[in-house]
Design an enzyme around this catalytic site. Structure first.
Site, short mmCIF file in Angstrom:
data_model
loop_
_atom_site.label_atom_id
_atom_site.label_comp_id
_atom_site.label_asym_id
_atom_site.label_seq_id
_atom_site.Cartn_x
_atom_site.Cartn_y
_atom_site.Cartn_z
N GLU A 72 0.86 -1.20 0.00
CA GLU A 72 0.00 0.00 0.00
C GLU A 72 0.88 1.23 0.00
O GLU A 72 1.71 1.43 0.90
CB GLU A 72 -0.96 0.01 1.20
CG GLU A 72 -1.90 1.21 1.11
CD GLU A 72 -3.10 1.18 2.04
OE1 GLU A 72 -3.53 0.06 2.45
OE2 GLU A 72 -3.62 2.27 2.35
N GLU B 61 4.70 5.25 3.77
CA GLU B 61 4.10 6.55 4.09
C GLU B 61 5.18 7.45 4.68
O GLU B 61 5.71 7.15 5.75
CB GLU B 61 2.93 6.36 5.08
CG GLU B 61 2.27 7.64 5.55
CD GLU B 61 1.83 8.56 4.42
OE1 GLU B 61 0.94 8.19 3.66
OE2 GLU B 61 2.42 9.67 4.29
N ASP C 24 9.33 7.72 1.10
CA ASP C 24 8.89 7.69 -0.29
C ASP C 24 8.83 6.23 -0.79
O ASP C 24 9.76 5.46 -0.58
CB ASP C 24 9.94 8.47 -1.09
CG ASP C 24 9.55 8.73 -2.52
OD1 ASP C 24 8.73 7.96 -3.07
OD2 ASP C 24 10.08 9.69 -3.09
N ASP D 116 -2.00 12.02 -3.90
CA ASP D 116 -2.10 13.49 -4.02
C ASP D 116 -2.33 13.86 -5.48
O ASP D 116 -1.57 13.46 -6.36
CB ASP D 116 -0.82 14.14 -3.51
CG ASP D 116 -0.64 13.92 -2.01
OD1 ASP D 116 -1.63 14.07 -1.27
OD2 ASP D 116 0.48 13.59 -1.58
N LYS E 51 -2.49 21.37 -10.38
CA LYS E 51 -1.94 22.34 -11.35
C LYS E 51 -1.12 21.62 -12.41
O LYS E 51 -0.30 20.74 -12.09
CB LYS E 51 -1.04 23.35 -10.64
CG LYS E 51 -1.81 24.29 -9.74
CD LYS E 51 -0.89 25.26 -9.07
CE LYS E 51 -1.71 26.13 -8.12
NZ LYS E 51 -0.91 26.71 -7.05
N ARG F 99 -9.53 7.59 5.73
CA ARG F 99 -9.87 8.85 6.38
C ARG F 99 -10.09 9.96 5.33
O ARG F 99 -11.02 10.73 5.40
CB ARG F 99 -8.73 9.26 7.32
CG ARG F 99 -9.13 10.34 8.30
CD ARG F 99 -7.96 10.93 9.02
NE ARG F 99 -7.21 9.92 9.77
CZ ARG F 99 -6.13 10.21 10.49
NH1 ARG F 99 -5.69 11.45 10.55
NH2 ARG F 99 -5.47 9.27 11.12
C1 SAM Z 1 -4.28 12.41 0.03
S1 SAM Z 1 -3.35 11.41 1.10
C2 SAM Z 1 -4.29 9.89 1.16
C3 SAM Z 1 -3.93 9.04 2.35
C4 SAM Z 1 -4.68 7.71 2.47
N1 SAM Z 1 -4.38 6.82 1.37
C5 SAM Z 1 -6.16 7.95 2.57
O1 SAM Z 1 -6.88 7.66 1.61
O2 SAM Z 1 -6.61 8.43 3.63
C6 SAM Z 1 -1.95 10.94 0.09
C7 SAM Z 1 -0.87 10.25 0.90
O3 SAM Z 1 0.17 9.81 0.04
C8 SAM Z 1 1.41 10.02 0.70
N2 SAM Z 1 2.45 10.09 -0.34
C9 SAM Z 1 2.67 11.09 -1.21
N3 SAM Z 1 3.72 10.82 -2.00
C10 SAM Z 1 4.16 9.59 -1.62
C11 SAM Z 1 5.23 8.76 -2.04
N4 SAM Z 1 6.07 9.15 -3.02
N5 SAM Z 1 5.39 7.56 -1.44
C12 SAM Z 1 4.55 7.17 -0.45
N6 SAM Z 1 3.54 7.93 0.00
C13 SAM Z 1 3.34 9.11 -0.57
C14 SAM Z 1 1.20 11.31 1.47
O4 SAM Z 1 2.12 11.47 2.53
C15 SAM Z 1 -0.23 11.16 1.94
O5 SAM Z 1 -0.32 10.53 3.21
#
Ligand code: SAM
Length: 236
Positions: free
Chosen positions: A65, A90, A119, A141, A145, A216
């Site tokens: 995940e 995460e 990452d 994310d 933009k 969440r």
């Molecule tokens: C919008 S949040 C969604 C979190 C979770 N999946 C949820 O649905 O509640 C996006 C998550 O992706 C993580 N994230 C962003 N870039 C990432 C990367 N390169 N590797 C792992 N996680 C990443 C961020 O830290 C963030 O917690």
């Protein structure tokens, strides 16, 4: 490297690593519990890491995940699937602490999680091809933009790599509530000949499948009028 000096395509993580200060109990989870479950991706050769080597006792299925947020989905899936071991990635430490709190509460899940508090991309490079049964990328994310689109985790290259990592019959699950990102994701996954989108009609992407615990971020988006789309692709 700062954002200003980063070039397109550089491996820079643009998100947050820390949020509000952690309460003592949550900090203790990071200090005392995380080292037991943490997985470092430093010094791993490409295509070398077999997830079967990460879990004792061994598990039958291996899931990944990416961006598990607070870990609600990951921990609920572990509790519901006792034959699964999951690697969760995460970089946001408050989220990592939250996941550890969830899995600590369920003794049966604790041995079946490994955490990359960083990452996901170096891990994705390091994993051995054909070793994963499922990959989840839930509400990545959206970077809406146009000039930030190169930061999106879903790219033609990452889709090809997910395909390489999955076993035949394995599944890629993606969710988003951002219509622009949805189009982007669909264009890239459906262009890959090795993935089949399993949806037969709108209910399949609008209704949350029973075996897909709510995250969440998803709950918040729904409250704010942004219903999610649930995408499931099978490696053919
Ligand atoms: C919008 S949040 C969604 C979190 C979770 N999946 C949820 O649905 O509640 C996006 C998550 O992706 C993580 N994230 C962003 N870039 C990432 C990367 N390169 N590797 C792992 N996680 C990443 C961020 O830290 C963030 O917690």
């Amino acid at each position: 490297m700062t954002e200003k000096t980063a070039k397109r395509g550089d491996r820079v993580f643009y998100g947050r690593r820390r949020g509000r200060p952690l309460r003592a109990g949550m900090q203790a989870l990071l200090d005392e519990v995380l080292p037991d479950r943490a997985l470092s991706t430093a010094n791993l050769a490409p295509d070398s890491l077999d997830p079967a080597e990460l879990f004792a006792p061994p598990v039958a299925r291996h899931w990944l995940e990416i961006g598990f947020g607070g870990g609600e989905h990951l921990s609920a899936q572990l509790a519901a699937n006792p034959d699964v071991g999951t690697i969760g990635c995460e970089p946001f430490l408050n989220g990592v602490a939250s996941l550890l709190r969830h899995v600590e509460e369920d003794v049966g899940s604790f041995d079946r999680v490994r955490v990359v508090a960083d990452d996901a991309r170096p891990l994705v490079d390091a994993l051995k091809p054909g070793t994963l049964d499922r990959i989840f990328v839930l509400h990545p994310d959206p970077w809406p933009k146009k000039r930030h689109h190169f930061r999106r985790i879903i790219q033609t290259g990452s889709i090809a790599r997910f395909h390489t990592l999955l076993r035949p019959g394995g599944e890629l699950r993606i969710a988003t509530d951002d219509i622009g990102y949805l189009r982007w994701i669909l264009a890239r996954v459906t262009a890959h000949p090795g993935f089949r989108w399993t949806a037969r009609g709108p209910r399949d992407w609008k209704d949350r499948p029973e075996d897909w615990p709510e995250t969440r971020y998803e709950a918040k988006g729904r409250q704010q009028g942004r219903p999610p789309t649930y995408l499931r692709f099978t490696r053919v």
